[in-house]
Design a protein around this motif. Structure first.
Motif, PDB file in Angstrom:
ATOM      1  N   LYS A 406      95.210 -79.830-121.161  1.00 42.55           N
ATOM      2  CA  LYS A 406      94.605 -79.775-122.492  1.00 42.55           C
ATOM      3  C   LYS A 406      93.115 -79.454-122.418  1.00 42.55           C
ATOM      4  O   LYS A 406      92.589 -78.686-123.234  1.00 42.55           O
ATOM      5  N   LEU A 407      92.433 -80.071-121.447  1.00 40.37           N
ATOM      6  CA  LEU A 407      90.976 -79.959-121.363  1.00 40.37           C
ATOM      7  C   LEU A 407      90.524 -78.564-120.944  1.00 40.37           C
ATOM      8  O   LEU A 407      89.605 -77.987-121.548  1.00 40.37           O
ATOM      9  N   PHE A 408      91.151 -77.997-119.915  1.00 42.69           N
ATOM     10  CA  PHE A 408      90.708 -76.701-119.421  1.00 42.69           C
ATOM     11  C   PHE A 408      90.853 -75.592-120.472  1.00 42.69           C
ATOM     12  O   PHE A 408      89.948 -74.757-120.618  1.00 42.69           O
ATOM     13  N   PRO A 409      91.954 -75.540-121.236  1.00 46.23           N
ATOM     14  CA  PRO A 409      92.025 -74.527-122.295  1.00 46.23           C
ATOM     15  C   PRO A 409      90.939 -74.688-123.361  1.00 46.23           C
ATOM     16  O   PRO A 409      90.381 -73.694-123.847  1.00 46.23           O
ATOM     17  N   ILE A 410      90.629 -75.943-123.727  1.00 49.24           N
ATOM     18  CA  ILE A 410      89.569 -76.155-124.720  1.00 49.24           C
ATOM     19  C   ILE A 410      88.233 -75.667-124.187  1.00 49.24           C
ATOM     20  O   ILE A 410      87.473 -74.974-124.872  1.00 49.24           O
ATOM     21  N   LEU A 411      87.921 -75.999-122.929  1.00 51.95           N
ATOM     22  CA  LEU A 411      86.664 -75.561-122.321  1.00 51.95           C
ATOM     23  C   LEU A 411      86.620 -74.046-122.190  1.00 51.95           C
ATOM     24  O   LEU A 411      85.561 -73.432-122.363  1.00 51.95           O
ATOM     25  N   SER A 412      87.750 -73.436-121.872  1.00 50.92           N
ATOM     26  CA  SER A 412      87.805 -71.972-121.789  1.00 50.92           C
ATOM     27  C   SER A 412      87.429 -71.343-123.124  1.00 50.92           C
ATOM     28  O   SER A 412      86.649 -70.385-123.183  1.00 50.92           O
ATOM     29  N   ARG A 413      87.991 -71.883-124.186  1.00 50.00           N
ATOM     30  CA  ARG A 413      87.731 -71.306-125.503  1.00 50.00           C
ATOM     31  C   ARG A 413      86.308 -71.581-125.981  1.00 50.00           C
ATOM     32  O   ARG A 413      85.623 -70.682-126.482  1.00 50.00           O
ATOM     33  N   THR A 414      85.843 -72.823-125.839  1.00 52.86           N
ATOM     34  CA  THR A 414      84.563 -73.200-126.432  1.00 52.86           C
ATOM     35  C   THR A 414      83.353 -72.830-125.589  1.00 52.86           C
ATOM     36  O   THR A 414      82.293 -72.494-126.124  1.00 52.86           O
ATOM     37  N   VAL A 415      83.491 -72.887-124.277  1.00 53.03           N
ATOM     38  CA  VAL A 415      82.343 -72.627-123.396  1.00 53.03           C
ATOM     39  C   VAL A 415      82.341 -71.185-122.889  1.00 53.03           C
ATOM     40  O   VAL A 415      81.301 -70.525-122.863  1.00 53.03           O
ATOM     41  N   LEU A 416      83.511 -70.705-122.492  1.00 52.29           N
ATOM     42  CA  LEU A 416      83.591 -69.382-121.870  1.00 52.29           C
ATOM     43  C   LEU A 416      83.927 -68.280-122.869  1.00 52.29           C
ATOM     44  O   LEU A 416      83.914 -67.102-122.507  1.00 52.29           O
ATOM     45  N   GLY A 417      84.226 -68.641-124.107  1.00 57.76           N
ATOM     46  CA  GLY A 417      84.564 -67.628-125.102  1.00 57.76           C
ATOM     47  C   GLY A 417      85.858 -66.906-124.800  1.00 57.76           C
ATOM     48  O   GLY A 417      86.017 -65.726-125.119  1.00 57.76           O
ATOM     49  N   ASP A 418      86.788 -67.612-124.174  1.00 59.14           N
ATOM     50  CA  ASP A 418      88.071 -67.038-123.750  1.00 59.14           C
ATOM     51  C   ASP A 418      89.152 -67.438-124.751  1.00 59.14           C
ATOM     52  O   ASP A 418      89.629 -68.576-124.726  1.00 59.14           O
TER      53      ASP A 418
END
Length: 583
Positions: A406-418
Motif C-alpha cells: 500500500k505504501l510504495f504505490p502511494i509514495l510513487s504517485r505522490t512523491v515520484l509523480g508516477d
C-alpha cells in the motif's frame, strides 16, 4: 472514493457527495484529543471546517486539506477526519558534515517538505562544517554553514512549527578537529596531522582525550558559540561511536576503571556544559547501552537516542533504556548511506517495526536518520520516500497503510509523480539486488589508513578482501537482475511528473551508480584470476564511470555547495583512469 494521505490519518469517515464550494473556515476549539497537533477536518456540501485546539493543529489540518485538494482539484469529497500524532516528537536527522553541505535554499525546501508531512523536529549533523569563529583551519575548504544560514533556517522552521535542534559532535567523530588543529587532544597517542585523508578515518576516528582538560574546554567553547543560534531548548551532543576510547592515552586508566566509567564521566561534563548554555541534552545511546547500570548517573532530562538501522532491530537498546526509566527517542534510518540508491525495503521494515516497538516501550520521539558515509554520494531526492515513511510511522505507527503493497504505490504517485504507482516498488527491488559496496570501491582508490589492519587486505593483490566477500556469480546475478529492471524503470521515469523534476535524474544516477559498482567488482574478480565469468570490459566501465561523475557533479551543485565533492570526483576518476590504463 480514494485518497492518498501521508501520514495516514488516525480516523477517516467517508460521507456522501462533494462540497459545492471550497469555502474553508478555521475554528480554535477542542477536538476531543489532548495531543498537541490534533485536528479535525469536516467537509460538508456547504463547505469545509478545520478545527484544532492550537495553531499547530490548524497548520496540520491545512496540510491534510492541501493533499485532498491536489487529488480532487475541482470539488472536495465529503468526509470527516479526526487525527492526532502517536509520537510527540517526529524528527528527521540529516547529515551535512561528511562531504555534502546543502545550500540554504535546499535546507529551506527540506524544512517545508518536513512540515508538509507533519515532522516537527529537524537536526543537521555537524562535525566541522560550521564556520566557527576561532577555528577557520577546521572548516577551511568545506563551504560550511554560517551563523546567518542557521538563523535564517531556524526562523523559517519556527514558522513551520518545526524545532530546529543543534547537533554537534563533542566526543567521538572529532577527526577534522584533531587532524587539522588539535592533534594533542587525540585519544590515540600518535600525531595524525601528517596522515593522508581517507573517509574511513573520518568515520571511525578520532575520539577526544577525555582526561585532558583542554578537551572539555573545547567542547564547551563549541556549545557556547552555536547554542545562541537556535531557538530550540534542546542540544544534541552526539557522543556516539567513541571507537578509540581507552585505546591510547587512557589505556591504563581504562584497564583500572573500565571504558564505561571513562565514557560516562566525560559525558556528564559535556551534559553540564549543555545545561550551562541553557539547553536540555540529547545524546546517542549506543555506548551507554553497553553500561545500563550507569544510566542513572546522568541528568534526568538527558534524552538517549536509541539507533538501530536493521530490518530485524538487532541493535536496539530501548528495552534497557526504558527499564532504567530514562527518556528516549527511537532512531531508525532511510538506508541510503554508502550507496547510490536507498534500500527502500530495509528502510520500510526498519522504520515501521521500530516505530511500533518504540511506542510500546514508551519512547517519546522518533528521529529518522539520513547519514552520508564515505563522502555522501546518496542524493536528497531519492531519500524523500524514506523521510515520508518516517513521518508516517511517527504519526500513526499501526496504520495498515504502512505495508509495502500500500505504501510504495502511494509514495510513487505522490512523491515520484508516477500515475501507475509501481515505480518505487521496482526501485526497491533494484536496490535490494546489490552485492557490491561503495565502501570497498573507496578503499581501492583512497590512501590506506594507517589504522587499517594488514589482514584486511590481500597480500598478493593488495586489494581489500571485502571486495571479494560475495562470489563473482553473485555479482553477475545482481547485475543481471538490475539490467532486467532497468528498462521498465526508465520507461516509468520518462512518464513521471514529480513536483521536483531533479529527483528523476537523481534516480537515474543511482541506477547507473549501482550497476557500475557491480561491474567494478566483476572486473577485479577477472583481473585477479578469481573467475573467468564474462562481464563488462574495463574500457566500457571507464566510460560509465566518467559519465557517472559528470552527471553527479551537476546534480550535486543543483542542491549543495561545492563542499567536498572533489573527493568523490577524485575517487571516481581514479578508477576510470586505472581501467583506461588496462586497455
Amino acid at each position: 472514493m480514494h485518497l492518498d494521505l501521508l501520514p495516514p490519518p488516525q480516523r477517516i469517515k467517508w460521507l456522501n457527495g462533494f462540497a459545492s464550494s471550497k469555502t474553508t473556515r478555521q475554528i480554535t476549539a477542542s477536538v476531543g484529543r489532548l495531543e498537541t497537533g490534533a485536528y479535525r477536518v469536516n467537509i460538508q456540501p456547504d463547505g469545509t471546517t478545520l478545527t484544532a485546539a492550537d495553531a499547530v493543529g490548524l497548520f496540520y489540518a491545512e496540510q491534510t486539506l492541501a493533499q485532498i485538494d491536489k487529488q480532487y482539484p475541482d470539488a472536495r469529497p465529503c468526509l470527516e477526519i479526526l487525527d492526532w500524532p502517536a509520537f510527540p516528537v517526529r524528527g528527521f536527522y540529516h547529515d551535512v558534515t561528511r562531504g555534502k553541505v546543502p545550500t540554504l535554499k535546499t535546507l529551506m525546501e527540506l524544512a517545508e517538505t518536513c512540515a508538509r508531512y507533519k515532522i516537527n523536529h529537524l537536526e543537521l549533523y555537524i562535525e566541522h562544517t560550521y564556520a566557527y569563529k576561532n577555528h577557520p583551519e577546521v572548516w577551511a575548504g568545506a563551504d560550511p554553514l554560517t551563523a546567518d544560514d542557521i538563523r535564517t533556517l531556524d526562523a523559517r522552521c519556527a514558522e513551520l512549527h518545526i524545532d530546529l535542534v543543534p547537533s554537534f559532535s563533542t566526543f567521538g567523530h572529532f577527526y577534522t578537529w584533531i587532524h587539522h588543529k588539535f592533534p594533542e587532544l587525540n585519544e590515540l597517542e600518535r600525531d595524525v596531522s601528517p596522515d593522508p585523508f581517507c573517509w574511513w578515518d573520518r568515520m571511525m576516528h578520532y575520539t577526544l582525550d577525555c582526561q585532558n582538560p583542554r578537551s572539555i574546554a573545547l567542547v564547551r567553547e563549541i556549545i557556547q558559540e552555536v547554542r545562541p543560534l537556535f531557538r530550540s531548548k534542546y542540544f544534541n551532543v552526539c557522543c556516539d561511536e567513541t571507537f578509540d576510547l581507552g585505546k591510547g592515552r587512557n589505556k591504563a586508566l581504562a584497564s583500572t576503571v573500565g571504558n564505561g566509567r571513562l565514557y560516562v564521566d566525560f559525558l556528564k561534563n559535556i551534559l553540564l556544559a549543555v545545561h550551562e548554555a541553557g539547553a536540555m541534552p540529547l545524546f546517542w545511546g549506543d555506548i551507554i547501552g553497553h553500561y545500563p547500570e550507569l544510566l542513572n548517573e546522568l541528568p534526568k532530562d538527558a534524552i538517549a537516542l536509541d539507533w538501530d538501522y536493521s530490518a530485524a532491530l538487532k541493535d536496539t537498546k530501548c528495552e534497557l533504556i526504558a527499564k532504567a526509566e530514562r527518556p528516549f527517542y527511537i532512531c531508525p534510518g532511510i538506508s541510503g548511506w554508502n550507496g547510490w540508491l536507498p534500500d527502500y525495503s530495509t528502510a520500510q521494515k526498519n522504520i515501521t517495526r521500530f516505530a511500533r516497538k518504540g511506542k510500546l516501550q514508551g519512547a517519546s520521539g522518533l528521529l529518522n536518520t539520513d547519514w552520508g558515509d564515505y563522502g555522501h554520494i546518496n542524493t536528497l531526492g531519492p531519500s524523500l520516500p524514506g523521510i515520508i515513511i518516517g513521518a508516517s510511522a511517527a504519526w500513526h505507527p499501526t496504520s495498515a497503510t504502512l505495508v509495502p503493497t500500500k505504501l510504495f504505490p502511494i509514495l510513487s504517485r505522490t512523491v515520484l509523480g508516477d500515475k501507475s504507482g509501481t515505480l518505487l516498488g521496482l526501485l526497491a527491488e533494484f536496490a535490494s539486488a546489490k552485492k557490491a559496496t561503495w565502501q570497498m570501491f573507496c578503499w581501492c582508490h583512497q590512501p590506506r589508513s594507517l589504522d587499517f589492519p594488514a589482514s584486511w587486505f590481500e597480500s598478493d593483490s593488495g586489494l581489500p578482501g571485502g571486495l571479494f566477500k560475495h562470489t563473482a556469480r553473485e555479482h553477475r546475478a545482481a547485475l543481471a537482475k538490475m539490467l532486467s529492471l532497468e528498462t521498465p524503470i526508465r520507461q516509468l521515469l520518462d512518464q513521471c511528473k514529480p513536483q521536483d523534476p531533479l529527483i528523476l535524474e537523481e534516480i537515474a544516477i543511482g541506477i547507473l551508480g549501482l550497476e557500475v559498482l557491480e561491474e567494478y567488482h566483476l572486473i577485479h574478480f577477472r583481473k585477479t584470476g578469481k573467475t573467468k565469468i564474462d562481464g563488462p570490459t574495463p574500457a566500457a566501465t571507464a566510460v560509465r564511470l566518467r559519465n557517472l561523475e559528470q552527471r553527479l557533479s551537476a546534480v550535486w551543485l543543483a542542491r549543495n555547495k561545492p563542499s567536498e565533492y572533489y573527493r568523490i570526483k577524485d575517487v571516481l576518476l581514479a578508477a576510470a583512469c586505472q581501467f583506461e590504463s588496462q586497455i
